[in-house]
Design a protein around this motif. Structure first.
Motif, mmCIF file in Angstrom:
data_model
loop_
_atom_site.group_PDB
_atom_site.id
_atom_site.type_symbol
_atom_site.label_atom_id
_atom_site.label_comp_id
_atom_site.label_asym_id
_atom_site.label_seq_id
_atom_site.Cartn_x
_atom_site.Cartn_y
_atom_site.Cartn_z
ATOM 1 N N ALA A 131 -28.097 7.661 54.418
ATOM 2 C CA ALA A 131 -27.811 6.330 53.880
ATOM 3 C C ALA A 131 -26.681 6.423 52.845
ATOM 4 O O ALA A 131 -26.604 7.411 52.111
ATOM 5 C CB ALA A 131 -29.062 5.752 53.254
ATOM 6 N N PRO A 132 -25.817 5.407 52.777
ATOM 7 C CA PRO A 132 -25.792 4.209 53.636
ATOM 8 C C PRO A 132 -25.211 4.536 55.021
ATOM 9 O O PRO A 132 -24.168 5.196 55.112
ATOM 10 C CB PRO A 132 -24.895 3.247 52.870
ATOM 11 N N PHE A 133 -25.885 4.068 56.062
ATOM 12 C CA PHE A 133 -25.515 4.381 57.441
ATOM 13 C C PHE A 133 -25.271 3.069 58.164
ATOM 14 O O PHE A 133 -26.194 2.400 58.623
ATOM 15 C CB PHE A 133 -26.634 5.187 58.095
ATOM 16 N N ALA A 134 -23.984 2.682 58.245
ATOM 17 C CA ALA A 134 -23.585 1.357 58.722
ATOM 18 C C ALA A 134 -24.129 0.973 60.095
ATOM 19 O O ALA A 134 -24.487 -0.193 60.307
ATOM 20 C CB ALA A 134 -22.063 1.230 58.701
ATOM 21 N N PRO A 135 -24.212 1.902 61.079
ATOM 22 C CA PRO A 135 -24.690 1.474 62.405
ATOM 23 C C PRO A 135 -26.110 0.920 62.425
ATOM 24 O O PRO A 135 -26.500 0.296 63.411
ATOM 25 C CB PRO A 135 -24.593 2.766 63.232
ATOM 26 N N LEU A 136 -26.869 1.153 61.358
ATOM 27 C CA LEU A 136 -28.240 0.632 61.309
ATOM 28 C C LEU A 136 -28.462 -0.241 60.082
ATOM 29 O O LEU A 136 -29.560 -0.296 59.522
ATOM 30 C CB LEU A 136 -29.254 1.780 61.339
ATOM 31 N N GLU A 137 -27.404 -0.966 59.693
ATOM 32 C CA GLU A 137 -27.519 -1.885 58.564
ATOM 33 C C GLU A 137 -27.117 -3.300 58.978
ATOM 34 O O GLU A 137 -26.259 -3.484 59.839
ATOM 35 C CB GLU A 137 -26.631 -1.432 57.403
ATOM 36 N N PHE A 138 -27.740 -4.266 58.336
ATOM 37 C CA PHE A 138 -27.349 -5.662 58.482
ATOM 38 C C PHE A 138 -27.346 -6.280 57.095
ATOM 39 O O PHE A 138 -28.374 -6.323 56.418
ATOM 40 C CB PHE A 138 -28.316 -6.425 59.392
ATOM 41 N N GLU A 139 -26.156 -6.701 56.670
ATOM 42 C CA GLU A 139 -25.976 -7.293 55.333
ATOM 43 C C GLU A 139 -26.565 -6.392 54.252
ATOM 44 O O GLU A 139 -27.241 -6.840 53.329
ATOM 45 C CB GLU A 139 -26.590 -8.695 55.288
ATOM 46 N N GLY A 140 -26.316 -5.087 54.398
ATOM 47 C CA GLY A 140 -26.753 -4.128 53.403
ATOM 48 C C GLY A 140 -28.206 -3.713 53.511
ATOM 49 O O GLY A 140 -28.672 -2.874 52.719
ATOM 50 N N GLN A 141 -28.943 -4.272 54.448
ATOM 51 C CA GLN A 141 -30.343 -3.921 54.626
ATOM 52 C C GLN A 141 -30.506 -3.010 55.841
ATOM 53 O O GLN A 141 -29.784 -3.134 56.832
ATOM 54 C CB GLN A 141 -31.201 -5.181 54.790
ATOM 55 N N ILE A 142 -31.491 -2.128 55.784
ATOM 56 C CA ILE A 142 -31.660 -1.094 56.803
ATOM 57 C C ILE A 142 -32.626 -1.569 57.880
ATOM 58 O O ILE A 142 -33.772 -1.945 57.600
ATOM 59 C CB ILE A 142 -32.190 0.206 56.159
ATOM 60 N N THR A 143 -32.162 -1.554 59.121
ATOM 61 C CA THR A 143 -32.976 -2.042 60.239
ATOM 62 C C THR A 143 -33.767 -0.929 60.935
ATOM 63 O O THR A 143 -34.655 -1.230 61.743
ATOM 64 C CB THR A 143 -32.091 -2.733 61.294
ATOM 65 N N GLY A 144 -33.450 0.335 60.670
ATOM 66 C CA GLY A 144 -34.177 1.417 61.321
ATOM 67 C C GLY A 144 -33.580 2.767 60.980
ATOM 68 O O GLY A 144 -32.632 2.879 60.190
ATOM 69 N N LEU A 145 -34.137 3.816 61.585
ATOM 70 C CA LEU A 145 -33.671 5.180 61.368
ATOM 71 C C LEU A 145 -33.219 5.789 62.693
ATOM 72 O O LEU A 145 -33.795 5.512 63.745
ATOM 73 C CB LEU A 145 -34.798 6.043 60.778
ATOM 74 N N PRO A 146 -32.179 6.632 62.658
ATOM 75 C CA PRO A 146 -31.707 7.276 63.889
ATOM 76 C C PRO A 146 -32.718 8.302 64.384
ATOM 77 O O PRO A 146 -33.396 8.957 63.581
ATOM 78 C CB PRO A 146 -30.398 7.940 63.451
ATOM 79 N N THR A 147 -32.819 8.451 65.700
ATOM 80 C CA THR A 147 -33.800 9.385 66.255
ATOM 81 C C THR A 147 -33.199 10.396 67.236
ATOM 82 O O THR A 147 -33.596 11.552 67.244
ATOM 83 C CB THR A 147 -34.944 8.623 66.941
ATOM 84 N N ARG A 148 -32.297 9.993 68.124
ATOM 85 C CA ARG A 148 -31.640 10.930 69.057
ATOM 86 C C ARG A 148 -30.194 10.502 69.247
ATOM 87 O O ARG A 148 -29.866 9.330 69.080
ATOM 88 C CB ARG A 148 -32.337 10.934 70.434
ATOM 89 N N TRP A 149 -29.343 11.461 69.645
ATOM 90 C CA TRP A 149 -27.950 11.109 69.857
ATOM 91 C C TRP A 149 -27.261 12.109 70.786
ATOM 92 O O TRP A 149 -27.824 13.161 71.131
ATOM 93 C CB TRP A 149 -27.200 11.013 68.529
#
Length: 378
Positions: A131-149
């Motif tokens: 964090a801060p990790f933009a691909p999982l943020e909306f308006e500065g709030q965190i929508t989830g955590l990364p799991t695989r890539w």
């Protein structure tokens, strides 16, 4: 190898071919109970295949006195559409491709999480995912955590071709490679690399001229292509026996199962930057909590469980495919052979040469162009 009819409908996501479900979208889970009828000892979990492994789910159920009902999805847009249409009320946690976990924020169906509360989790991640990790943020709030890539780039059998030959996508259009190219019919995944090769960033708003350039590059690709296939096993067989010199539109998701079976001469790489654009694409899956779960503490516990180092290794190593995870602490738990299968020695080079996958503004138009050119090429 029999060539697939080029006017056949495309499969919208990479897992469809593994499940053999075509474009059905999602499979309902038996015993899924609406939220209003559930006790705190029951959870509903929407996820990709692999996240439902017994070695992942069973320990969590035992430790938390809960039973988890699984709803497997076979394409992220279909899973998101189901949630957005009202089914979010029936789920607690969801694991899907990261753009759709991010979009739970603007759709007002995400239970945002606090970075401070998960600070210890972020500390165990590679720096690239903290964090801060933009691909999982909306308006500065965190929508989830990364799991695989993983990454999307040319998949090459080095017994028949060299990695150096694929330092760009030029061979896709070289007459010397005519009828030696296999394109995966996996929705936007083969379109994006071709757009990047043409000097167009498909993740930006595109005008008619840019869309026409994508049309032309796809037309040229199909002219030089031997087969456009949705069935991963067919594509892998052609790669193994030399019928195909490369697979376009898959990358590590295509490679890992073959490397797991000992075929280390098959690799997925990322071409060098071209026209000022990175040529690879980083795909990522993530896990989010759905708004107002039955038991928020248990939903958070499941989220923590999935990104813990020990579970991350289980999640990375599944029957259908093997993938990288964001947990730096998990790296020490992989064997040397597993690291080799996952191409860990190459992963940050691939990262540095790649765009991060997101929902493209003009994806519907690009998919329509794909279908039109695919039909015309027949």
């Amino acid at each position: 190898m029999q060539k697939r009819p080029m006017n056949q409908m495309f499969s919208p996501a990479r897992r469809d071919v593994l499940k053999g479900l075509g474009a059905l979208g999602l499979t309902g889970a038996a015993g899924l109970t609406p939220r209003r009828a559930r006790a705190a000892t029951a959870m509903n979990y929407m996820c990709w295949e692999g996240y439902d492994k017994a070695s992942i789910i069973d320990p969590f159920e035992a430790a938390n006195d809960v039973e988890i009902a699984i709803d497997l999805i076979t394409d992220s847009p279909g899973g998101f559409a189901k949630l957005a249409a009202g089914a979010w009320r029936d789920f607690d946690v969801v694991s899907s491709d990261s753009p759709w976990i991010q979009r739970m924020g603007p759709a007002a169906i995400a239970e945002f999480i606090e970075a401070a509360e998960f600070a210890d989790v972020y500390d165990g991640f590679y720096d690239q995912f903290r964090a801060p990790f933009a691909p999982l943020e909306f308006e500065g709030q965190i929508t989830g955590l990364p799991t695989r890539w993983g990454w999307v780039g040319p998949t090459v059998n080095t017994e028949y071709d060299s990695l150096e030959a694929w330092s760009s996508y030029d061979p896709c259009f070289d007459p010397a490679y005519k009828d030696k190219i296999c394109v995966l019919d996996w929705g936007d995944w083969p379109i994006m690399p071709m757009a990047l090769h043409a000097g167009i960033n498909p993740y930006e708003e595109l005008d008619d001229a840019a869309l026409n350039e994508i049309r032309l590059v796809l037309r040229a690709l199909f002219k030089n292509t031997r087969a456009v296939v949705a069935d991963l096993s067919v594509a892998q067989k052609g790669l193994m026996d030399g019928s195909f010199r490369t697979l376009i539109g898959g990358g590590t998701y295509c490679t890992s199962a073959l490397r797991k079976d000992g075929m280390k001469h098959i690799q997925s790489i990322v071409p060098e930057p071209r026209n000022g654009l990175k040529q690879g694409i980083i795909w990522m899956e993530a896990t989010g909590i759905v708004k107002d779960p039955v038991d928020l503490s248990k939903a958070k516990a499941l989220l923590r469980h999935l990104v813990s180092p020990e579970v991350a290794v289980e999640l990375a190593w599944t029957e259908a495919t093997c993938n990288l995870v964001p947990s730096k602490e998990a790296e020490a738990l992989f064997s040397d052979d597993q690291k080799d299968v996952l191409q860990m020695d190459y992963m940050w080079e691939a990262w540095d040469k790649s765009q991060f996958h997101n929902v493209a503004p003009n994806i519907d138009q690009m998919l329509e162009i794909w279908q039109q050119e695919l039909a015309a090429a027949n």
